[in-house]
Scaffold this motif. Structure first.
Motif, PDB file in Angstrom:
ATOM      1  N   GLN A 209       0.812  -1.219   0.000  1.00 52.23           N
ATOM      2  CA  GLN A 209       0.000   0.000   0.000  1.00 52.23           C
ATOM      3  C   GLN A 209       0.849   1.275   0.000  1.00 52.23           C
ATOM      4  OE1 GLN A 209      -3.229  -2.174   2.850  1.00 52.23           O
ATOM      5  NE2 GLN A 209      -3.415   0.040   2.841  1.00 52.23           N
ATOM      6  N   PHE A 240      -6.681  -3.451   2.694  1.00 51.16           N
ATOM      7  CA  PHE A 240      -7.454  -3.230   3.921  1.00 51.16           C
ATOM      8  C   PHE A 240      -6.566  -2.995   5.138  1.00 51.16           C
ATOM      9  CE2 PHE A 240      -9.946  -6.130   1.166  1.00 51.16           C
ATOM     10  CZ  PHE A 240     -10.839  -5.181   0.712  1.00 51.16           C
ATOM     11  N   GLY A 241      -5.348  -2.568   4.904  1.00 49.38           N
ATOM     12  CA  GLY A 241      -4.428  -2.294   6.016  1.00 49.38           C
ATOM     13  C   GLY A 241      -3.324  -3.321   6.101  1.00 49.38           C
ATOM     14  N   LEU A 244      -0.115  -2.338   4.374  1.00 53.48           N
ATOM     15  CA  LEU A 244       0.565  -1.113   4.792  1.00 53.48           C
ATOM     16  C   LEU A 244       1.995  -1.431   5.189  1.00 53.48           C
ATOM     17  CD1 LEU A 244      -2.125   0.368   7.224  1.00 53.48           C
ATOM     18  CD2 LEU A 244      -1.465   1.378   5.047  1.00 53.48           C
ATOM     19  N   ALA A 347      -3.213  -2.584  11.642  1.00 54.32           N
ATOM     20  CA  ALA A 347      -4.354  -1.777  11.209  1.00 54.32           C
ATOM     21  C   ALA A 347      -5.217  -2.559  10.233  1.00 54.32           C
ATOM     22  CB  ALA A 347      -3.857  -0.495  10.556  1.00 54.32           C
ATOM     23  N   MET A 348      -6.503  -2.571  10.477  1.00 52.93           N
ATOM     24  CA  MET A 348      -7.451  -3.141   9.512  1.00 52.93           C
ATOM     25  C   MET A 348      -8.546  -2.096   9.317  1.00 52.93           C
ATOM     26  SD  MET A 348      -9.269  -6.852   9.550  1.00 52.93           S
ATOM     27  CE  MET A 348     -10.910  -7.147   8.889  1.00 52.93           C
ATOM     28  N   ARG A 349      -8.953  -1.932   8.109  1.00 51.89           N
ATOM     29  CA  ARG A 349      -9.902  -0.879   7.680  1.00 51.89           C
ATOM     30  C   ARG A 349     -10.592  -0.145   8.847  1.00 51.89           C
ATOM     31  NH1 ARG A 349     -13.862  -1.804   2.522  1.00 51.89           N
ATOM     32  NH2 ARG A 349     -13.854   0.331   1.790  1.00 51.89           N
ATOM     33  N   ALA A 350     -10.382   1.149   8.903  1.00 47.50           N
ATOM     34  CA  ALA A 350     -10.855   2.013   9.991  1.00 47.50           C
ATOM     35  C   ALA A 350     -10.410   1.474  11.353  1.00 47.50           C
ATOM     36  CB  ALA A 350     -12.367   2.194   9.949  1.00 47.50           C
ATOM     37  N   PRO A 351      -9.079   1.317  11.525  1.00 44.65           N
ATOM     38  CA  PRO A 351      -8.595   0.833  12.813  1.00 44.65           C
ATOM     39  C   PRO A 351      -8.999   1.828  13.906  1.00 44.65           C
ATOM     40  CG  PRO A 351      -6.775   1.705  11.505  1.00 44.65           C
ATOM     41  CD  PRO A 351      -7.980   1.660  10.605  1.00 44.65           C
ATOM     42  N   SER A 507      -1.423   4.518   0.046  1.00 43.85           N
ATOM     43  CA  SER A 507      -2.856   4.345   0.310  1.00 43.85           C
ATOM     44  C   SER A 507      -3.062   3.766   1.701  1.00 43.85           C
ATOM     45  CB  SER A 507      -3.477   3.401  -0.723  1.00 43.85           C
ATOM     46  OG  SER A 507      -3.438   3.988  -1.997  1.00 43.85           O
ATOM     47  N   GLY A 508      -3.663   4.536   2.552  1.00 41.73           N
ATOM     48  CA  GLY A 508      -3.962   4.079   3.905  1.00 41.73           C
ATOM     49  C   GLY A 508      -4.665   5.196   4.640  1.00 41.73           C
ATOM     50  N   GLY A 509      -5.298   4.835   5.734  1.00 45.09           N
ATOM     51  CA  GLY A 509      -5.877   5.844   6.622  1.00 45.09           C
ATOM     52  C   GLY A 509      -6.833   6.827   5.971  1.00 45.09           C
ATOM     53  N   GLU A 683     -12.542   4.535   4.678  1.00 42.38           N
ATOM     54  CA  GLU A 683     -12.851   3.875   5.950  1.00 42.38           C
ATOM     55  C   GLU A 683     -14.159   4.345   6.580  1.00 42.38           C
ATOM     56  OE1 GLU A 683      -8.861   4.951   7.049  1.00 42.38           O
ATOM     57  OE2 GLU A 683      -8.382   2.863   7.439  1.00 42.38           O
TER      58      GLU A 683
HETATM   59 MO1  MOS Z   1      -5.920   1.369   6.165  1.00 39.34          MO
HETATM   60  S1  MOS Z   1      -6.323   0.112   7.741  1.00 39.34           S
HETATM   61  O1  MOS Z   1      -4.879   2.563   6.812  1.00 39.34           O
HETATM   62  O2  MOS Z   1      -5.305   0.516   4.897  1.00 39.34           O
END
Ligand code: MOS
Length: 716
Positions: A209, A240-241, A244, A347-351, A507-509, A683
């Protein structure tokens, strides 16, 4: 005045620009690059939960045709590992592997076999004999382990006001605990890499990611300069994290390539993705809430107990929403972690929000019921335009609008107010709702634009190390360039996921859309500005890019742009908001239930492309529904391994499980968030869905479900 862009610029629902490449199989995912001379690596997993390797016999495996190497801790290259006790997991973290004989969790890599073919490697991996000395006292169950809990350094206790006083001041109080199970990300594309080490330089085609953080992980682990590492992550089939982080298969492939002098491909199997690529940990969340008769909250306490590994720390910030969503004077957020013999969760989607909102928004529903108050009005009563947890105003907050519009669209006023009061045959019909919020970060981003003039037409190429994890990055970046260059999107090419391109946060968060698009915008604006300056053209003069290039006597021009959060951004709390409404039908004899309808209203700044945004939201809503319907990773109670080991027993919702989903975005541009007004939605969609459904199940059955997933046997 933009002339050409009605059909393809920012805000239009164009199809994905890379869609054709994907459906025709032309888009290259990590292991689809035609790397010559490559060999295949297969990881070997530990079969104990805690202990030590006492002997390794690789003789049988080495005899298998095609086998080139069996690497274990005995012959692995020494890597740089952690300098401190229990370091915090971060996206550029190191991932030490095969560095000692110690086993910390079931499934840990204890070796890797490299062979000419994938099949040879898989077969030989089974022939490696490893003897262990088991530690008699592994930790893999909460019960009996609670006394080992500690306060994570990065998540100190937070308190504003006084909880005991707030609760004493209340007319109604609540004290309940909500539990969520271990979950796994399981993106459709397996974690995979082809790594090649040549003359001290590494090239890795990897499904990641964040390209830049993979560079840091590899350079730090192998102690080579960052410039000698190249990552290519052109297409990513979901993350989905879990992607990352630069997980151990990447390190193993690089190590094996260095040892063998050949490119090494390593794919983590679906089964291994339960033990080797992160997970969401089990959470126990205790909520204490106090409220006055009129609905005003007097106290809100959110304590989370979860687990990390025994060698690294990760704490999902479950209390994040409880700290900022409501106007409550007395607020406490606590985290405790038990070091357990599992891999480090991640972290998993919307941690934080995905799980935290289940506790908060279920508890808010319970309190509304105690107060005999409409749950929508209860939320509105406690709205705040200031983030009390950060002591900053929100950049924009349209939560009340989301709630009112959603209620109207859903037909909330016509709801069955008493549990079990609406039936149809054997079905008990219930309505539920929840409020949602998700942090909308924005980070420093660079991009390059290359302009080319051909037959009076300008063609543009945007390059950034950004990734598209299935979210639509390629498309919205292309739309941004089309908009700011005022050319049709067909004349824009977007090239992503290569560390040779300018650095982005990846791509994250939920920061991808805002960061990427503003970065691409800055590059286009910088090109136009410089081309004007070169010819002393007034910066406000309207002139096409084609004309500008001609006036500069150029048929090719490159420019870079960089963006970063502004001072105004830093002075505000920047969040997206939403409201969920759902209708669930529960069979009163079997407990089987159907999600009939979901309405989601989001306030997430500028929506770059309604079609890709809708895709993101239904994906998030479906994943949220999965938390309620089925998702859970089960731990074997005697041995501490996971007994859910494939998608046949780790269930995720399919189309038949899902409802009619209605997604509405409020028109909004948050100019404090960033110049384009984008907030990101990756998220927001999953957030609070579980509570909305659990609240609907309460309304249908009169039963409070505080433990996910809500499987039918819990309802009878
Ligand atoms: Mo998201 S859990 O920052 O891919």
């Amino acid at each position: 005045m933009k002339k050409t862009l009605k059909e393809s610029g920012v805000g239009t629902p164009i199809n994905r620009v890379e869609g054709k490449l994907k459906v025709t199989g032309m888009a290259k995912y990590a292991t689809e690059f035609p790397v010559k001379n490559k060999v295949y690596a297969q990881g070997i997993n530990s079969t104990i939960t805690k202990g030590e390797i006492i002997s390794v016999d690789t003789s049988e495996a080495e005899k298998v045709e095609g086998v080139l190497a069996v690497i274990t801790h005995k012959n692995a290259e020494k890597l740089k590992t952690f300098e401190e006790e229990m370091p915090e997991l971060s996206t550029p973290s190191k991932a030490p592997v095969l560095q000692s004989s110690k086993v910390y969790y079931y499934g840990q890599y204890v070796g890797v076999v490299v062979a000419e073919t994938f099949e040879q490697a898989q077969y030989a991996a089974r022939l490696v004999k490893i003897e262990y000395k088991k530690d008699p006292d592994p930790t893999f169950q909460f019960d009996g382990s609670r006394s080992k809990a500690y306060t994570p350094e990065a998540q100190e206790d937070y308190l504003r006001g006084n909880i005991a006083e707030g609760l004493a001041d209340a007319d109604e109080t609540l004290d309940e605990t909500y539990t969520t199970p271990i979950e796994h990300h399981h993106p459709m594309e397996l974690h995979a890499v082809i790594a090649s080490w040549e003359n001290g330089k590494v090239t890795a085609y990897a499904s990641q990611q964040i390209v830049e953080d993979s560079i840091i992980s590899i350079s730090d682990t192998f102690q080579i300069p960052k410039k000698d590492v190249r990552i290519i992550s052109a297409y990513v089939g979901g993350g989905f994290g879990s992607k990352l982080y630069t997980e151990r298969h990447v390190i193993l492939a690089v190590m094996a390539s260095k040892m063998l002098g050949r490119p090494v491909q390593m794919t983590v199997t679906r089964q291994q993705m339960f033990t080797n690529t992160g997970m969401r940990q089990h959470n126990e969340q205790r909520m204490k809430i106090g409220a006055k008769k009129d609905g005003a909250l007097t106290a809100l306490s959110h304590e989370t107990l979860s687990h990390t590994s025994t060698f690294q720390e990760y704490q999902e910030p479950c209390g994040m929403m409880s700290k900022m969503l409501y106007n409550v004077p007395n607020n406490q957020i606590k985290y405790r972690l038990i070091p357990m013999n599992f891999q480090t969760p991640c972290a998993m989607r919307a941690p934080g929000e995905a799980t935290g909102s289940f506790a908060l928004e279920s508890a808010m529903d319970e309190m509304a019921w105690k107060l005999k108050m409409d749950p929508v009005e209860f939320r509105i009563k406690n709205d705040t335009q200031v983030d009390l947890g950060a002591d900053k105003p929100f950049s924009s907050r349209l939560l009340i609008e989301c709630l009112r519009i959603g209620a109207d669209r859903f037909g909330w006023d016509d709801r069955p107010k008493e549990p079990r009061s609406r039936q149809k045959g054997n079905w008990l019909i219930g309505y539920g709702m929840s409020a949602a919020s998700r942090n909308a970060p924005y980070q420093e981003t660079a991009a390059k634009v290359i302009l080319e003039l051909e037959d009076e037409k300008v063609f543009a190429t945007i390059q950034m190390d950004a990734t598209d994890i299935g979210t639509g990055s390629y498309t919205i970046i292309a739309q941004t360039a089309a908009e700011y260059l005022d050319i049709p999107v067909e004349q824009v090419t977007v090239e992503l996921g290569d560390s040779n391109f300018p650095i982005t946060p990846g791509s994250g968060g939920s920061w991808g859309a805002a960061s990427y698009c503003n970065g691409a915008r800055a590059a286009c604006e910088s090109a136009i500005t410089k081309l004007k300056e070169n010819r002393n053209i007034d910066k406000d003069e309207e002139i096409s890019v084609a004309e500008l290039l001609k006036k500069n006597q150029l048929n090719r021009y490159e420019a870079e742009g960089t963006v970063a959060p502004s001072e105004e951004f830093e002075k505000h709390s920047v969040f997206s908001f939403g409201a969920n409404f759902s209708e669930v039908w529960v069979d009163k004899d079997t407990g089987m239930y159907r999600i009939k309808r979901m309405v989601n209203v989001g306030s997430a700044g500028k929506i770059m492309n309604p079609k890709t945004a809708y895709g993101q939201m239904i994906g998030g809503l479906t994943m949220g529904a999965g938390m309620v319907l089925a998702e859970q990773t089960k731990v074997e109670p005697n041995f501490g391994n996971f007994i859910t080991r494939s998608l046949a027993d780790y269930h995720v919702p399919v189309n038949l499980d899902m409802a009619n989903i209605d997604v509405i975005f409020l028109p909004e541009e948050d100019k404090i968030a960033n110049k384009m007004g984008i907030k990101g939605i990756g998220e927001l969609g999953i957030t609070s869905v579980a509570a909305s459904l659990a609240n609907a199940i309460f309304n249908a059955t009169g039963k409070r479900m505080r433990d996910l997933p809500i499987t039918p046997e819990k309802l009878i």
